[in-house]
Design an enzyme around this catalytic site. Structure first.
Site, PDB file in Angstrom:
ATOM      1  N   CYS A   1       0.803  -1.220   0.000  1.00  0.00           N
ATOM      2  CA  CYS A   1       0.000   0.000   0.000  1.00  0.00           C
ATOM      3  C   CYS A   1       0.842   1.278   0.000  1.00  0.00           C
ATOM      4  CB  CYS A   1      -0.941  -0.003   1.194  1.00  0.00           C
ATOM      5  SG  CYS A   1      -1.838  -1.552   1.385  1.00  0.00           S
ATOM      6  N   HIS A  40      -3.773   7.329   6.224  1.00  0.00           N
ATOM      7  CA  HIS A  40      -3.878   6.042   5.540  1.00  0.00           C
ATOM      8  C   HIS A  40      -5.299   5.515   5.737  1.00  0.00           C
ATOM      9  CE1 HIS A  40      -2.535   2.398   3.653  1.00  0.00           C
ATOM     10  NE2 HIS A  40      -2.754   1.663   4.734  1.00  0.00           N
ATOM     11  N   GLU A  48      -2.510   4.159  13.648  1.00  0.00           N
ATOM     12  CA  GLU A  48      -2.170   5.424  12.985  1.00  0.00           C
ATOM     13  C   GLU A  48      -2.541   6.609  13.872  1.00  0.00           C
ATOM     14  OE1 GLU A  48      -2.515   7.685   8.656  1.00  0.00           O
ATOM     15  OE2 GLU A  48      -3.952   6.099   9.139  1.00  0.00           O
ATOM     16  N   LYS A 101      -9.951   7.055   1.629  1.00  0.00           N
ATOM     17  CA  LYS A 101     -10.444   5.682   1.451  1.00  0.00           C
ATOM     18  C   LYS A 101     -11.889   5.511   1.886  1.00  0.00           C
ATOM     19  CE  LYS A 101      -5.931   3.386   1.919  1.00  0.00           C
ATOM     20  NZ  LYS A 101      -5.093   4.563   2.264  1.00  0.00           N
ATOM     21  N   HIS A 136      -9.875   1.121  -0.838  1.00  0.00           N
ATOM     22  CA  HIS A 136      -8.421   0.982  -0.741  1.00  0.00           C
ATOM     23  C   HIS A 136      -7.866   0.506  -2.079  1.00  0.00           C
ATOM     24  CE1 HIS A 136      -4.491   0.409   0.630  1.00  0.00           C
ATOM     25  NE2 HIS A 136      -4.708  -0.205   1.783  1.00  0.00           N
ATOM     26  N   PHE A 152       1.243  -3.640   3.953  1.00  0.00           N
ATOM     27  CA  PHE A 152       1.622  -4.991   4.354  1.00  0.00           C
ATOM     28  C   PHE A 152       3.134  -5.146   4.188  1.00  0.00           C
ATOM     29  CE2 PHE A 152      -2.546  -7.568   3.495  1.00  0.00           C
ATOM     30  CZ  PHE A 152      -3.180  -6.861   4.485  1.00  0.00           C
TER      31      PHE A 152
END
Length: 413
Positions: A163, A303, A314, A335, A340, A399
């Site tokens: 990502c 994010h 976050e 998002k 996403h 990830f």
């Protein structure tokens, strides 16, 4: 003095709008791009929806013969590049093409082609597999296709860091421009993984929301009732230039790309480090690279995936970086509207941040209904906010523990 780098062109393909005008309008309106998937049978899937790009006609951007040899992510990225280059107003006939490079990011690449050709192999045998299989699926084919189309012979490669891919891509482009290896960089990313195998994989790790009866309410970053992210697709490309080059050609300037920071959690393949260690490091590096103080950041594009672990981690990281002031900084998640986009997420969020800064508003985090005690910042819930932003931070956490943050400043001569 270090070279200043500016953004002079933007192009996007998203589930809520194709092109800057429609995308910006939808961001202000707080629209959701999520819908039930109709391109394949989802009856056996726990999640049956995604933020799918609608009304995308690739033939408006790509020659029909070339189109047959492009995976979906390449189509999105190529179309975005064409829009960005046109938006920038660059007269390529007057440019040194060896000083123009292309770097893009994607997390997965041509999954749609892998799936299709695997079926061909199983049902018709190896001789029927497309000779274009390998060129279509490799992640670096997008920057290659852009360079071939325009004749750009500068630095050219792809970045894959889940990502964080697109933020890493534009971060690399920033450094190449500063070093003098290029005058112009075409950079961003794309993803097109909403296919049976892609959906099945994310369903299996229980990462996706299961609000099948209300897809548009499913992506709800920082909300206590969040139950996973919504897969999205699309892409974005920006034109980055040294300020000197942009001024010499009389370019319009959207914003200054001021700072970039990257790190890794070194903790787990999918879960964030609980204390937010990697995210903190990326944000602090980006702010330091921009040569500003933390007090100058007046907006954060998070994010904000709508997953239990990401959102609280976050939030914690932002608090550790900005202290008590974190409660005064507006934070919102793109998002919540577009889902996403995996490797294409951060470039679209970069574009969203710049376009909304230009228009004088902060886009909302939609579907924020039930406050979560562990997520207690100002998430600009549900309604766009009219506000002048001078300096923004945009985060991307992927990830593998990959983290990449960027700083965007309002352009001042």
């Amino acid at each position: 003095m270090r070279k200043r780098i500016v953004v002079t062109g933007i192009g996007v393909v998203t589930s809520i709008g194709i092109g800057n005008v429609e995308f910006t309008r939808a961001l202000k309106a707080g629209e959701s791009g999520a819908c039930t998937i109709e391109s394949f049978d989802t009856s056996l899937y726990s999640t049956k929806f995604a933020a799918v790009v609608k009304d995308f006609n690739p033939e408006q951007f790509i020659d029909k013969k070339k189109l047959k040899k492009m995976a979906r992510f390449t189509q999105f990225g190529f179309a975005s590049a064409k829009m960005a280059i046109e938006d920038s107003g660059i007269d390529l006939s007057t440019e040194d093409l060896s000083k123009i490079g292309v770097i893009t990011g994607t997390g997965i690449g041509g999954l749609d082609i892998i799936e299709k050709e695997e079926q061909t192999l199983l049902t018709q045998g190896p001789k029927r597999v497309s000779p274009f299989l390998i060129p279509m699926i490799i992640t670096n084919i997008l920057p290659g296709e852009i360079a071939i189309n325009y004749g750009f012979t500068g630095p050219n490669y792809a970045v894959t860091s889940a990502c964080a891919s697109s933020n890493n891509a534009i971060g690399d482009a920033l450094r190449l421009l500063r070093s003098g290896d290029a005058d112009i960089m075409i950079s961003g990313g794309a993803e097109g993984a909403i296919v049976p195998l892609g959906l099945a994989g994310f369903c299996s790790i229980r990462a996706l929301s299961r609000r099948n009866d209300e897809p548009q309410k499913a992506s709800r970053p920082f909300d206590k009732e969040r139950d996973g992210f919504v897969m999205g697709e699309g892409g974005g490309i920006v034109v980055l230039e040294t300020l000197e080059h942009a001024l010499n050609r009389g370019a319009k300037i959207y914003a200054e790309f001021a700072g970039y920071g990257a790190s890794d959690d070194a903790y787990h393949i999918t879960a964030p480090e609980p204390g937010g260690r990697g995210a903190i490091l990326a944000m602090e590096k980006a702010i330091s690279d921009a040569g500003i103080s933390k007090d100058e950041i007046d907006y954060i594009n998070a994010h904000g995936t709508s997953t239990a672990l990401n959102d609280k981690t976050e939030t914690l990281a932002i608090k550790k970086v900005f202290g008590k002031r974190s409660y005064k900084i507006p934070v919102s998640s793109t998002k919540s509207m577009i889902g996403h986009l995996l490797g294409g997420a951060s470039i679209v969020e970069f574009a969203a941040t710049i376009l909304t800064m230009q228009e004088g508003f902060i886009h909302p985090t939609i579907n924020y209904e039930t406050p979560d005690p562990e997520c207690d910042l100002d998430y600009v819930p549900n309604t766009a906010r009219i506000q002048h932003i001078n300096c923004a931070l945009s985060n991307s956490l992927g990830f593998g523990g990959h983290n990449a943050s960027v700083v965007i400043k309002r352009y001042v001569k």
